[in-house]
Design a protein around this motif. Sequence first.
Motif, PDB file in Angstrom:
ATOM      1  N   THR A  33     -21.647  29.711  -9.595  1.00  0.00           N
ATOM      2  CA  THR A  33     -21.094  28.591  -8.839  1.00  0.00           C
ATOM      3  C   THR A  33     -21.398  27.226  -9.453  1.00  0.00           C
ATOM      4  N   LEU A  34     -22.365  27.144 -10.344  1.00  0.00           N
ATOM      5  CA  LEU A  34     -22.732  25.849 -10.919  1.00  0.00           C
ATOM      6  C   LEU A  34     -21.583  25.114 -11.608  1.00  0.00           C
ATOM      7  N   PRO A  35     -20.724  25.760 -12.379  1.00  0.00           N
ATOM      8  CA  PRO A  35     -19.689  24.988 -13.088  1.00  0.00           C
ATOM      9  C   PRO A  35     -18.521  24.524 -12.210  1.00  0.00           C
ATOM     10  N   PHE A  36     -18.374  25.042 -11.005  1.00  0.00           N
ATOM     11  CA  PHE A  36     -17.218  24.689 -10.179  1.00  0.00           C
ATOM     12  C   PHE A  36     -17.329  23.257  -9.642  1.00  0.00           C
ATOM     13  N   GLY A  37     -16.259  22.510  -9.757  1.00  0.00           N
ATOM     14  CA  GLY A  37     -16.186  21.164  -9.214  1.00  0.00           C
ATOM     15  C   GLY A  37     -16.948  20.115  -9.986  1.00  0.00           C
ATOM     16  N   VAL A  38     -17.285  20.387 -11.226  1.00  0.00           N
ATOM     17  CA  VAL A  38     -18.051  19.433 -12.018  1.00  0.00           C
ATOM     18  C   VAL A  38     -17.092  18.399 -12.620  1.00  0.00           C
ATOM     19  N   LYS A  39     -17.387  17.132 -12.357  1.00  0.00           N
ATOM     20  CA  LYS A  39     -16.615  16.029 -12.927  1.00  0.00           C
ATOM     21  C   LYS A  39     -17.594  15.090 -13.615  1.00  0.00           C
ATOM     22  N   THR A  40     -17.311  14.771 -14.861  1.00  0.00           N
ATOM     23  CA  THR A  40     -18.187  13.864 -15.598  1.00  0.00           C
ATOM     24  C   THR A  40     -17.758  12.426 -15.378  1.00  0.00           C
ATOM     25  N   LYS A  85     -21.366  13.981  -9.243  1.00  0.00           N
ATOM     26  CA  LYS A  85     -21.904  14.535  -8.002  1.00  0.00           C
ATOM     27  C   LYS A  85     -22.070  16.040  -8.200  1.00  0.00           C
ATOM     28  N   PRO A  86     -23.278  16.515  -8.475  1.00  0.00           N
ATOM     29  CA  PRO A  86     -23.451  17.945  -8.750  1.00  0.00           C
ATOM     30  C   PRO A  86     -23.310  18.843  -7.520  1.00  0.00           C
ATOM     31  N   ARG A  87     -23.515  18.298  -6.303  1.00  0.00           N
ATOM     32  CA  ARG A  87     -23.376  19.050  -5.046  1.00  0.00           C
ATOM     33  C   ARG A  87     -24.179  20.353  -5.065  1.00  0.00           C
ATOM     34  N   ALA A  94     -25.807  25.948  -3.590  1.00  0.00           N
ATOM     35  CA  ALA A  94     -26.883  26.853  -3.182  1.00  0.00           C
ATOM     36  C   ALA A  94     -26.501  27.612  -1.912  1.00  0.00           C
ATOM     37  N   ALA A  95     -25.825  26.941  -0.993  1.00  0.00           N
ATOM     38  CA  ALA A  95     -25.368  27.610   0.231  1.00  0.00           C
ATOM     39  C   ALA A  95     -24.322  28.673  -0.083  1.00  0.00           C
ATOM     40  N   ILE A  96     -23.402  28.350  -0.975  1.00  0.00           N
ATOM     41  CA  ILE A  96     -22.380  29.327  -1.369  1.00  0.00           C
ATOM     42  C   ILE A  96     -23.038  30.509  -2.080  1.00  0.00           C
ATOM     43  N   ALA A  97     -24.001  30.236  -2.945  1.00  0.00           N
ATOM     44  CA  ALA A  97     -24.715  31.311  -3.641  1.00  0.00           C
ATOM     45  C   ALA A  97     -25.467  32.200  -2.662  1.00  0.00           C
TER      46      ALA A  97
END
Length: 77
Positions: free
Chosen positions: A21-28, A43-45, A50-53
């Motif tokens: 789940t870490l790479p999803f929704g990553v914007k630089t 915003k790493p969220r 962690a909740a999704i994991a």
Amino acid sequence: MNIFNIALIFLIAWWLAWFLTLPFGVKTADKVEPGHAASAPVKPRLIVKAAIATVLAAIFTAIIVVVIESGWIDLRE
């Protein structure tokens, strides 16, 4: 199946789900500030990820426990 085995399955499943789940929704950032990495997310969220994991790991652990306890897969042979 004892609680240690279930906790171990959950722990392994959680780490797998966490790294998935870490790479999803990553914007630089468009403009990189001095001292920051260009690949750092704005915003790493991490709490959401962690909740999704945790949810994914709980579902996967429940499926594995049901399959093993029902006898579909016998680990004692």
